[in-house]
Write an enzyme that holds these catalytic residues in place. Structure first.
Site, PDB file in Angstrom:
ATOM      1  CG  HIS A  77      45.662  45.749  40.969  1.00  6.73           C
ATOM      2  ND1 HIS A  77      46.909  45.528  40.429  1.00  6.73           N
ATOM      3  CD2 HIS A  77      45.824  45.855  42.299  1.00  6.73           C
ATOM      4  CE1 HIS A  77      47.794  45.526  41.406  1.00  6.73           C
ATOM      5  NE2 HIS A  77      47.169  45.708  42.556  1.00  6.73           N
ATOM      6  N   GLY A  78      45.146  44.182  37.581  1.00  5.89           N
ATOM      7  CA  GLY A  78      46.128  43.637  36.646  1.00  5.89           C
ATOM      8  C   GLY A  78      47.517  44.245  36.812  1.00  5.89           C
TER       9      GLY A  78
END
Ligand SMILES: *[C@@H]1O[C@H](CO)[C@@H](O)[C@H](O)[C@H]1NC(C)=O
Ligand SMILES: *[C@@H]1O[C@H](CO)[C@@H](O)[C@H](O)[C@H]1NC(C)=O
Ligand SMILES: *[C@@H]1O[C@H](CO)[C@@H](O)[C@H](O)[C@H]1NC(C)=O
Length: 457
Positions: A77-78
């Site tokens: 994920h970011g």
């Protein structure tokens, strides 16, 4: 006039050069040591100039006839907010600085009078706007790097599959990746779905033996505790206390961590070089970086065998998909799952990379060998920033010749142990041979079951 312009030009150039040599003042000097809280741009610095830049020339298949037939991308994920636990610790540290710090440096005054504690507990690890951008930009870059695979036609045709962990930051990352593509191609008449699959993307929660022996077992990380009580860490805490002008006993190892995290989060989330970063010099940052790597090593890496074995389910999923693509291709059929995008966590990727043998140093990371591990390859700052990604590209090079190229963070890597034999992309068959034991074993159910109590046998 012309000469004047010319000299101005020279002066500006010298100035630019100077700035470049000194480092960008907007980037903390310690930004390369943020472990899993680092920006993706720090591992690919050319992206700070152009976030959509790709270098297609790195993908030179061994012969011109090679065609990509399948791509799997396993992506972290970011950029996200700190967790509730982290935020509580930050609040504690901030109070001490407000009430007890006596130093007079301008950055300290800035923390005390201008900086606001803006993190709140409900932010709890959620994806931030920068994290949305991380995934959108990655999607666009990958579509430029693999134009025949991540294409509008394949997306519309349902040949790109999305699988995600159930965590909100992962689901939002998946939606952001998709949005990157639909905005790029201006697709408004279709929506794309995703499958939530925690058995694959959060196997670490579901592997009973891992949970019991490592996750919930404090003795699994004794080396981390020892290092945190050791001389290197103590020295860092004392230097922080000196800079703040507070008694040594006021700054715990947890507080040193919190201050470091504040610098990292302010930079990753808001792109600012905050005054918190002034609490550390580069030597301090390296010590804290090692403490975090030590933790990852014992919880997700080579420290305990079950760490990597817990990812057996993802390993087999990966190879069965490659096999399916290989078989369909051999029969002259279209590969039905041309691209698989899987969104998970650092905790998903590190065990898998470990299982495959990546980033293994000759000695274990321990509390006493910080000095000899300065050049270690197990360095999460390089391996696992936000939006870190592991790619496997399957090529058909004609005549039944399949090849498999691994990539990490958009750079080519070699399967450890296969490097000597292959100057070019390894044959898929050789990769399978190399991982033969895992392909024939590495059974999630078997590896993850708890050992029976001897009295019950
Ligand atoms: C692109 O990659 C090639 C091969 O690794 C390298 O020689 C070249 O310098 C890179 N170009 C840029 C602009 O980074
Ligand atoms: C820190 O400041 C608070 C509030 O002024 C005070 O109560 C506390 O005793 C101080 N702690 C130390 C160790 O000086
Ligand atoms: C993430 O998804 C939730 C639910 O769809 C949404 O409310 C939230 O705004 C999203 N966050 C971001 C940063 O996109």
């Amino acid at each position: 006039m012309l000469t004047f312009t010319f000299y101005l030009f020279i002066i500006l150039c010298c100035f630019c050069n100077y700035v470049m040599l000194e480092g960008d003042p907007g980037i903390p000097a310690i930004a390369r040591y943020f472990n899993t809280k680092g920006r993706y741009e720090e591992v690919n610095p050319f992206l700070t100039e152009n976030i959509l830049a790709v270098n297609r020339s790195i993908l030179q298949p061994s012969s011109a006839q090679c065609q990509q037939i399948h791509l799997t991308a396993i992506i972290r994920h970011g950029t996200r907010y700190p967790t509730t636990k982290n935020i509580k610790e930050m609040q504690k540290l901030y109070k001490i600085i407000l009430h007890n710090a006596t130093g007079e440096q301008s950055w300290l005054q800035e923390i005390q009078t201008q900086w606001k504690m803006w993190y709140t507990e409900e932010m709890d690890g959620r994806l931030v706007q920068k994290g949305v951008d991380d995934l959108k930009h990655l999607a666009i870059r990958l579509s430029k790097l693999f134009p025949s695979m991540i294409s509008e036609e394949k997306l519309r045709g349902g040949l790109i599959k999305f699988i995600t962990s159930s965590k909100h930051r992962c689901i939002n990352s998946t939606l952001s990746f998709q949005a990157g593509l639909t905005e790029l191609w201006n697709i408004k008449d279709m929506e794309f779905d995703h499958a939530v699959n925690d058995a694959l993307m959060r196997f670490f929660d579901q592997c009973a033996r891992f949970v019991q022996e490592v996750e919930k077992n404090p003795s699994a990380v004794t080396e981390v505790d020892k290092f945190k009580q050791g001389p290197e860490m103590k020295r860092v805490q004392q230097k922080i206390a000196d800079r703040l002008g507070v008694p040594y006993n006021l700054i715990t190892d947890v507080m040193a961590d919190s201050a470091f995290n504040l610098c990292a989060y302010e930079f990753a989330i808001k792109a600012v070089n905050s005054p918190w970063c002034q609490l550390f010099d580069e030597d301090d940052a390296k010590v804290i970086e090692y403490a975090s790597d030590l933790r990852e090593f014992w919880k997700r890496g080579y420290g305990h065998d079950i760490n990597s074995k817990s990812s057996c389910i993802l390993f087999h999923d990966l190879f069965s998909r490659l096999n399916k693509a290989a078989t369909e291709n051999k029969l002259g059929q279209q590969v039905t799952e041309a691209v698989t995008v899987q969104i998970g966590h650092a905790d998903t990727l590190l065990p898998l990379l470990t299982l495959l043998g990546f980033f293994k140093d000759s000695d274990a990371l321990t509390s006493t060998n910080y000095g000899t591990h300065r050049q270690r390859s197990f360095r999460t700052s390089n391996i696992m920033p936000y939006a870190a990604n592991f790619l496997l590209v399957l090529y058909d090079c004609g005549g039944g010749d399949l090849r498999l190229q691994p990539m990490l963070n958009e750079k080519l890597v070699n399967f450890p142990g296969l490097t000597d034999q292959q100057a070019s992309i390894p044959l898929y068959q050789d990769v399978r041979e190399h991982y033969r034991d895992l392909l024939h074993g590495c059974d999630f159910e078997t590896e993850c079951q708890l050992f029976k109590n001897p009295t019950e046998v």
